[in-house]
Design an enzyme around this catalytic site. Structure first.
Site, mmCIF file in Angstrom:
data_model
loop_
_atom_site.group_PDB
_atom_site.id
_atom_site.type_symbol
_atom_site.label_atom_id
_atom_site.label_comp_id
_atom_site.label_asym_id
_atom_site.label_seq_id
_atom_site.Cartn_x
_atom_site.Cartn_y
_atom_site.Cartn_z
ATOM 1 N N LYS A 1 0.952 -1.014 0.006
ATOM 2 C CA LYS A 1 -0.092 0.133 -0.100
ATOM 3 C C LYS A 1 0.732 1.280 -0.058
ATOM 4 C CE LYS A 1 -4.133 -2.331 1.239
ATOM 5 N NZ LYS A 1 -3.502 -3.747 1.204
HETATM 6 C C1 LIG Z 1 -4.122 -4.538 0.084
HETATM 7 C C2 LIG Z 1 -3.280 -5.758 -0.403
HETATM 8 C C3 LIG Z 1 -3.602 -6.678 -1.212
HETATM 9 C C4 LIG Z 1 -5.136 -6.463 -1.951
HETATM 10 O O1 LIG Z 1 -4.964 -5.344 -3.195
HETATM 11 P P1 LIG Z 1 -6.237 -4.784 -3.262
HETATM 12 O O2 LIG Z 1 -6.006 -3.557 -4.141
HETATM 13 O O3 LIG Z 1 -6.946 -4.316 -2.214
HETATM 14 O O4 LIG Z 1 -6.955 -5.606 -4.478
HETATM 15 C C5 LIG Z 1 -3.020 -7.554 -1.473
HETATM 16 N N1 LIG Z 1 -1.874 -8.009 -0.977
HETATM 17 C C6 LIG Z 1 -1.339 -7.017 0.104
HETATM 18 C C7 LIG Z 1 -0.036 -7.417 0.693
HETATM 19 C C8 LIG Z 1 -1.932 -6.171 0.383
HETATM 20 O O5 LIG Z 1 -1.589 -5.182 1.297
#
Ligand SMILES: *Cc1c(COP(=O)(O)O)cnc(C)c1O
Length: 412
Positions: free
Chosen positions: A110
């Site tokens: 993120k």
């Molecule tokens: C948030 C997250 C996801 C999912 O991604 P989206 O954009 O919500 O589909 C997958 N893996 C990790 C490590 C994440 O932090």
């Protein structure tokens, strides 16, 4: 470039205003009125640094930002905070390439978007003559909270308040959040689970009287979760970057299709891949990987989105989601009828399910393939990959690797 709501209630919104607003008035998500094409040839793009590429791609979507403003955002976000100059390196291990999105400050994927969102927000408020302080409210199940606090830390004109479920995050994540530096960052544990935290935040947003009162005092509420277009746009960049890196290393030839497998929760990451593909990046099938909460896999297979099912706590908690908000944007992109999107979302709210037409399902099948993996399979995959290549992947990546294995096997 202007933005409109997927549900038709708002249109002609400037990019910067869409970022400040986060969500449209009618509850829909902001989408661009068209998808731009890649600005240069792949050969030219592959000569660019991550930062230069980010400017080239993002300026197509954020058309009311000046070059200097966008530069400022990009350079403030993708700097020494990342532990590698490549920002998002692609590494080859065994038969696969891994796009590493964990080199930011909080080690979470993120960070890719939450490092830049605060700067986009800062420029956007200034552009729209918004004098109030922006107060970001965020509910988190662990990753988003810390990444958002780190991103907004010390950014002038903003405050951030994060709510997490008292017993719902890992001890590591709790410590990450509680020890966050910055005068403008705040965190609170709540009694209850993640859904309680999320509903609480939504209730605050929906309280008109409270909002008025805050405005009088000089504060305006906003959100940092992945429905903000300011989180989606930066994520398109790393797909283009990954493709270009492979071109440069001679791992791909010009125009050769690259298949990506994406661990999916709120559908933000994989939607960015779809936009990159629509822009002309030669991507093959987009593999949408789910964990045991396989609401998306079932949706791609049946055309029915049904959240009425047990909720599983897994070792890939950032994908423990039964309402994938960004899917609404994809539905709009393949079927530009706002009244239908509105109806799907009303069905989802009232009955917990909706069904798309066979025609729409067929269109989705042209770009997407989905599958799910169980925790046990994931841990076996982590172990096996480590044994074969020495590479340690996290449980979210493992879910994507499982689907990639399955897809390659199917394709022979
Ligand atoms: C948030 C997250 C996801 C999912 O991604 P989206 O954009 O919500 O589909 C997958 N893996 C990790 C490590 C994440 O932090």
């Amino acid at each position: 470039m202007e933005y409109q709501s997927t549900r038709g209630g708002e249109s002609g919104v400037s990019p910067s205003l869409a970022i400040v607003k986060g969500l449209a008035k009618d509850g829909g998500l902001f989408v661009p009125d068209s998808v731009p094409k890649l600005p240069l040839s792949l050969r030219e793009l592959s000569e660019l640094s991550y930062q230069d590429l980010a400017c080239e791609i993002m300026k197509l979507y954020l058309t009311d930002f000046t070059e200097e403003e966008l530069r400022f955002c990009v350079d403030s976000a993708y700097d020494k905070k990342f532990d590698t100059v490549e920002i998002a390196p692609v590494v080859k291990k065994g038969a696969y390439y891994y796009l590493e999105l964990f080199h930011g400050k909080t080690l979470a994927f993120k960070d890719m978007a939450l490092s830049i969102l605060p700067y986009l927000m800062k420029v956007s408020t200034k552009k729209n003559n918004i004098k109030e302080k922006i107060v970001i409210l965020t509910a988190t199940s662990g990753d988003t909270g810390k990444a958002a606090m780190e991103g907004f830390c010390g950014v002038e004109g903003t405050e951030i308040i994060v709510f997490y479920p008292e017993d719902g995050v890992s001890p590591f994540q709790e410590r990450q959040m509680k020890t966050q530096k910055g005068e403008n960052t705040h965190v609170a544990a709540i009694l209850g689970n993640f859904d309680d935290a999320q509903s609480g935040v939504k209730r605050i947003f929906a309280d008109e009287a409270f909002r008025e009162k805050l405005l009088e005092k000089g504060y305006r509420l906003s959100s940092a979760n992945s429905i903000n277009i300011g989180r989606l746009v930066p994520q398109i960049v790393y797909y283009v970057y990954a493709y270009c890196q492979l071109l440069k290393k001679g791992e791909l030839s010009f125009g050769e299709k690259l298949t990506v497998s994406v661990p999916t929760g709120n559908f933000g990451n994989i939607l960015a891949a779809y936009f990159a593909k629509e822009m002309g990046l030669p991507l093959g099938t987009l593999l949408c990987a789910s964990n045991e909460n396989k609401v998306l896999t079932d949706f791609f297979h049946t055309g029915i989105y049904d959240k009425n099912r047990p909720f599983h706590l897994t070792t890939s908690p950032s994908m423990d989601i039964l309402i994938s908000s960004n899917l609404e944007r994809l539905l709009y992109e393949i079927h530009k009828k706002e009244e239908d999107i509105e109806r799907f979302m009303t069905d989802l709210k009232e009955r917990g399910r909706y069904q798309i037409s066979e025609e729409m399902q067929k269109l989705l099948g042209e770009d997407f393939y989905s599958g799910s993996g169980k925790d046990g399979e994931g841990s076996a995959c982590i172990f096996q990959t480590f044994k074969e290549t020495g590479y340690i992947m996290d449980p979210h990546t493992a879910v994507a690797k499982l689907l990639a294995d399955h897809y390659c096997y199917k394709k022979g």
